[in-house]
Design an enzyme around this catalytic site. Structure first.
Site, mmCIF file in Angstrom:
data_model
loop_
_atom_site.group_PDB
_atom_site.id
_atom_site.type_symbol
_atom_site.label_atom_id
_atom_site.label_comp_id
_atom_site.label_asym_id
_atom_site.label_seq_id
_atom_site.Cartn_x
_atom_site.Cartn_y
_atom_site.Cartn_z
ATOM 1 N N ARG A 1 0.852 -1.080 0.175
ATOM 2 C CA ARG A 1 -0.081 -0.029 0.017
ATOM 3 C C ARG A 1 0.992 1.169 -0.064
ATOM 4 O O ARG A 1 1.804 1.286 0.905
ATOM 5 C CB ARG A 1 -0.930 -0.103 1.153
ATOM 6 C CG ARG A 1 -1.731 1.110 1.665
ATOM 7 C CD ARG A 1 -2.709 1.112 2.720
ATOM 8 N NE ARG A 1 -3.284 2.517 2.870
ATOM 9 C CZ ARG A 1 -3.284 3.223 3.671
ATOM 10 N NH1 ARG A 1 -2.668 3.060 4.748
ATOM 11 N NH2 ARG A 1 -3.747 4.696 3.629
ATOM 12 N N TYR B 1 -4.274 1.545 15.967
ATOM 13 C CA TYR B 1 -2.835 1.761 16.734
ATOM 14 C C TYR B 1 -3.522 1.650 18.276
ATOM 15 O O TYR B 1 -2.686 1.038 18.939
ATOM 16 C CB TYR B 1 -2.346 3.080 16.576
ATOM 17 C CG TYR B 1 -1.355 3.387 15.000
ATOM 18 C CD1 TYR B 1 -0.402 2.733 14.816
ATOM 19 C CD2 TYR B 1 -2.424 3.699 14.070
ATOM 20 C CE1 TYR B 1 0.209 2.856 13.378
ATOM 21 C CE2 TYR B 1 -1.903 3.701 12.741
ATOM 22 C CZ TYR B 1 -0.646 3.338 12.591
ATOM 23 O OH TYR B 1 -0.086 3.300 11.418
ATOM 24 N N GLU C 1 -3.242 -0.203 8.079
ATOM 25 C CA GLU C 1 -2.418 0.334 8.918
ATOM 26 C C GLU C 1 -2.532 -0.368 10.501
ATOM 27 O O GLU C 1 -3.674 -0.080 11.277
ATOM 28 C CB GLU C 1 -2.252 1.978 9.318
ATOM 29 C CG GLU C 1 -1.760 2.610 7.939
ATOM 30 C CD GLU C 1 -1.495 4.044 8.141
ATOM 31 O OE1 GLU C 1 -1.251 4.507 9.229
ATOM 32 O OE2 GLU C 1 -1.735 4.762 7.176
ATOM 33 N N ASN D 1 -7.429 1.810 9.943
ATOM 34 C CA ASN D 1 -6.150 1.863 10.554
ATOM 35 C C ASN D 1 -6.477 2.071 12.048
ATOM 36 O O ASN D 1 -7.262 2.922 12.713
ATOM 37 C CB ASN D 1 -5.486 3.132 10.281
ATOM 38 C CG ASN D 1 -5.189 3.246 8.677
ATOM 39 O OD1 ASN D 1 -5.300 2.468 8.001
ATOM 40 N ND2 ASN D 1 -4.640 4.444 8.378
ATOM 41 N N GLU E 1 -7.176 8.747 6.412
ATOM 42 C CA GLU E 1 -7.293 9.271 7.765
ATOM 43 C C GLU E 1 -7.848 10.634 7.611
ATOM 44 O O GLU E 1 -7.243 11.435 8.097
ATOM 45 C CB GLU E 1 -6.110 9.079 8.575
ATOM 46 C CG GLU E 1 -5.676 7.907 9.002
ATOM 47 C CD GLU E 1 -4.213 7.648 9.555
ATOM 48 O OE1 GLU E 1 -3.979 8.636 9.948
ATOM 49 O OE2 GLU E 1 -4.057 6.692 10.002
ATOM 50 N N HIS F 1 -2.795 11.390 0.979
ATOM 51 C CA HIS F 1 -2.272 10.853 2.166
ATOM 52 C C HIS F 1 -1.672 12.163 2.728
ATOM 53 O O HIS F 1 -0.324 12.593 3.048
ATOM 54 C CB HIS F 1 -1.382 9.837 2.153
ATOM 55 C CG HIS F 1 -0.874 9.311 3.429
ATOM 56 N ND1 HIS F 1 -1.073 7.724 3.692
ATOM 57 C CD2 HIS F 1 -0.382 9.713 4.718
ATOM 58 C CE1 HIS F 1 -0.698 7.498 4.892
ATOM 59 N NE2 HIS F 1 -0.424 8.384 5.572
#
Ligand code: IFM
Length: 447
Positions: free
Chosen positions: A81, A298, A350, A296, A170, A125
């Site tokens: 990606r 985290y 991600e 994504n 995002e 991005h």
């Protein structure tokens, strides 16, 4: 939740990958006709980046992409990606295309194809062409129209050579860090502007989807959202209300327009709607079928109404970014989304950890990263066992790279980069990931 070996495996068709983005790795900021983006302007403004660095050279991927594709292939992954730098292919963000810029991505796609690695492209991005920023950037509704033109051009040229195209990466960050608290480019601190920008990002997604659909290319089309669960710090009413509001403002704020054609009521109740312009057809434009959702993940949000706020205990520790390791949140998030929305297939686009890696005797022994990934894969397997349709996982990131306002101080890569020499060294986690993909078995971990 103990996972006992060797029973945790993923479907044979599951996609394994690594991810990067253009400004974070390419460098070559003023090469072959690339126009400046807002991140060039921002990084060259003193005081914006912790270590004073820029993405002018970054990992020099623009010149080293052949070597980097070899490295990707050496990891055994089947997909990669990356994002396209809009100002590399259209220097002003409107008007003339830059053929040299498209040629770079075309050569990259050729190398990936030779290695049998599927390409997953992101259009945006965070690196808006400065030419569009000069006209108001994402606060100007016209930027959405330019974005759709750019999206259609990429789909026309590459839509038959890539597996997927995501409109945005995002958008929460673009809006809230770029316009809400000025941590990111373009460096505006105006919460009302952030809300308007978030709407324009969603609108641009909708317009780009429509424009790309008319091209009819086989690539799957979707969007990538950063998401988290919000845990109340205590069971007090105030903490619980705060957690609900946090989830509404971050996750549902983007999911509801895309999947339900409306903004979440709770978030609307807590804002001044006079500062927010939505045209009558906008939500219908935003709410249209997507072929995949990129998630994504985290860490979780921890909501405390106390002053000063309570912090999570962090049973599994914190990353070098200060983010709590909380794999259970990935299961909870995915199961919650699955229950609340009618979803297309999900890709974890991600997930990864910043570690203060040390190169010692030519080796990087990043056991903390291996632990982080194993636990998140176990959490992902659990969500899939509970019925969530997830088709792929991309580790963030392939390489250590330019971590936005943290500069080069934070390392997320499976591959260590010496920024003086541009030498790349596979970390222990890279060897682990390669072996894991080959065997498709997780060793015992606690989520
Ligand atoms: O490096 C970023 C990436 O660009 C977007 N998602 C989060 C990563 C780590 O902060």
């Amino acid at each position: 939740m103990p996972i006992s070996p060797p029973t945790t495996s993923f479907p044979a068709t599951f996609n394994w990958g690594v991810a990067t983005s253009a400004y974070q790795i390419e460098g070559a900021a003023a090469v072959d006709g690339r126009g400046p983006s807002i991140w060039d302007t921002f990084t060259h403004t003193p005081g914006k980046i912790i270590d004073g660095s820029t993405g002018d050279v970054a990992c020099d991927h623009y010149h080293r992409y052949t070597e980097d594709v070899e490295l990707i292939a050496s990891l055994n992954v089947d997909c990669y990606r990356f994002s396209i730098s809009w100002s590399r292919v259209q220097p002003l963000g409107y008007g003339a295309w830059n053929e040299a810029g498209f040629d770079f991505y075309s050569r990259l796609l050729d190398r990936l194809r030779e290695k049998n690695i599927a390409a997953h492209v992101t259009l945006y991005h965070w690196d808006l062409p400065q030419g569009l920023q000069d006209q108001g950037g994402w606060l100007n509704r016209q930027t959405c129209v330019h974005f759709a033109t750019y999206a259609a051009e990429v789909a026309r040229r590459f839509g038959h050579r890539v597996a997927s195209i995501a409109t945005h990466n995002e958008p929460w960050c673009t809006a809230n860090l770029g316009y809400g608290n000025a941590q990111f480019a373009p460096g505006v601190a105006d919460p009302a502007a952030a809300i308007q920008v978030s709407h324009h990002l969603l609108l641009s997604h909708g317009l780009a989807m429509q424009a790309m659909r008319t091209i009819g290319a086989p690539a799957r089309l979707g969007i990538v959202l950063n998401q988290w669960t919000a845990t109340p710090a205590t069971d007090s009413e105030a903490d619980q209300a705060m957690a609900k509001l946090e989830y509404a403002r971050s996750v549902q704020w983007f999911m509801d327009p895309i999947f339900k054609g409306r903004y979440p009521e709770l978030a609307l109740e807590h804002m001044d709607q006079r500062l927010f312009t939505v045209y009558p057809d906008d939500l219908a434009t935003i709410c249209q079928p997507i072929d995949f959702l990129g998630v994504n993940y985290y860490t979780r949000a921890f909501s405390s109404a106390e002053v000063p706020p309570r912090k999570p205990e962090g049973k599994l520790g914190f990353s070098d970014m200060g983010w709590e390791t909380y794999p259970q949140g990935l299961t909870d998030l995915l199961v919650g989304l699955h229950q609340e929305y009618t979803l297309p297939p999900i890709f974890i686009t991600e997930n990864g950890m910043a570690v203060a890696d040390q190169l010692i005797d030519g080796k990087i022994d990043d056991q903390a990263r291996i632990d982080y990934v194993s636990r998140h894969l176990a959490a992902l397997a659990e969500a899939m066992r509970l019925g969530v349709n997830v088709q792929g996982y991309f580790y963030w990131s392939l390489l250590d790279n330019f971590e936005w306002n943290s500069g080069y101080a934070k390392r997320f890569g499976l591959i260590y980069v010496d920024y003086q020499t541009q030498q790349r060294t596979l970390k222990a986690s890279a060897h682990w990931y390669r072996h894991f993909i080959a065997t498709n078995l997780l060793t015992s971990v606690e989520v």
